[in-house]
Scaffold this active site. Structure first.
Site: not given
Ligand code: TYM
Length: 325
Positions: A111, A192, A195
């Site tokens: 990022k 990947k 969003k």
């Molecule tokens: P975030 O919001 O980017 O994504 C949410 C969840 O979706 C999964 N994910 C995917 N899985 C498979 N293929 C993909 N292309 C894909 N894109 C996203 C992510 O792995 C995630 O599980 N930092 C985290 C949010 C967070 C969090 C936490 C998660 C904040 N605090 C505590 C777990 C525990 C994030 O940015 O996820």
């Protein structure tokens, strides 16, 4: 009962990757665990956001959680910014984490790359994520592949804290799905699905069936025209097979057999049907929920439950570090 914590950022349009890699497992885990699920809006602030759009996206994400089947009677669903313990513990953990280990985080490096300026929050993001998880004495953290490194850092932070200040945090385990942990972009299948990827690369959870059809029909494949799962040689087709399999509840091997000798058009048609059959009912329920005020009440009750659950651990951590509590 063992505890589960996970979160999703309200920082754009949620994709099928978020659902298949993480959120559908959140729903399934409710049967066996005490679950805490959060709209992690503080995490969204690490990159620039339009304030009004962020407010709307956070509500929309809460509605999606509910529409997918998160049951507020069984799980605690809440907005991270409404539970001050997260920001508070995050500070304590920033003071026990090191520049070196945070600098090694892949997500930060990706990022930050090529950006003229990067916020301090983007850098310390993993300490906030560790706080999210550790506040609830979490046993299990269901996430997609891209978040595994952050959960591993959370474990390191917890172990170090416990060694230095006395037993305070349970050390959590990441749970990564065997299939679907990394759903790829439809237009660039070596990247990947995210969003922020281009609009033909990702299937958004709120895409109309006609849009889903168009995107899958345009998905990049290869010229061999043999239906075989091979993510290295055939990343585009393999990604479609995984998406199809997870949405229709079949195995990838069964799909290879079913489509043997047929063209990629047949695989795409089957994938469209499978994806629409999963997303359409979620979209119907989402629209119903967004037409009521129910979501706000659920989030208010969730924040109270979360704050109560988090308070003893926060207090213990403050006391252990030498603060007057
Ligand atoms: P975030 O919001 O980017 O994504 C949410 C969840 O979706 C999964 N994910 C995917 N899985 C498979 N293929 C993909 N292309 C894909 N894109 C996203 C992510 O792995 C995630 O599980 N930092 C985290 C949010 C967070 C969090 C936490 C998660 C904040 N605090 C505590 C777990 C525990 C994030 O940015 O996820």
């Amino acid at each position: 009962m063992k505890r589960v914590f996970s979160g999703v950022k309200p920082s754009g349009n949620l994709t099928l990757g978020n659902y298949l890699g993480a959120m559908r497992h959140f729903v399934a885990m409710q049967a066996d665990y005490e679950c805490f699920y959060s709209v992690v809006d503080l995490h969204a602030l690490t990159v620039p956001q339009d304030p009004e759009a962020l407010r709307q996206q956070a509500i929309s994400l809460a509605a999606l959680y509910l529409a997918m089947g998160i049951d507020p009677e069984r799980s605690t669903l809440f907005m991270q910014s409404q539970v001050p313990a997260h920001a508070e513990l995050s500070w304590l953990l920033q003071c026990t984490s090191y520049m070196g280990e945070l600098s090694r985080m892949t997500q930060y490096k990706e990022k930050a790359e090529g950006q003229e300026s990067v916020t301090v929050g983007l850098f310390t993001y993993p300490a906030l994520m560790a706080a999210d998880i550790l506040l609830y004495q979490t046993d299990i953290v269901p996430v997609g592949e891209d978040q595994k490194q952050h959960v591993e850092l959370t474990r390191d932070i917890a172990v170090r804290f416990n060694n230095r200040f006395g037993e305070t945090f349970r050390v959590p385990e990441p749970v990564i799905p065997r299939v679907g942990a990394r759903i790829m972009s439809l237009s660039e299948p070596t990247k990947k699905m995210s969003k922020s990827s281009d609009s033909f690369g990702d299937i958004r959870l709120l895409d109309e069936p006609s849009v889903i059809k168009k995107k899958i029909n345009r998905a990049v494949t290869d010229s061999e025209a043999v239906v075989r799962y091979d993510p290295v040689a055939k990343p585009g087709l393999s990604n479609l097979l995984v998406i199809h399999a997870l949405c229709s509840g079949e195995s990838v091997a069964a799909l290879e057999e079913r489509y043997a000798g047929q063209g990629y058009g047949a695989v795409k048609k089957g994938t469209i049907e499978a994806v629409v059959s999963v997303l359409e009912p979620i979209q119907v329920r989402y629209r119903e929920l967004m037409a009521t005020d129910e979501i706000l009440d659920i989030l208010t009750a969730g924040a109270i439950k979360a704050q109560e659950a988090a308070a003893p651990t926060l207090r213990q951590a403050k006391q252990a570090m030498g603060l007057n509590v």
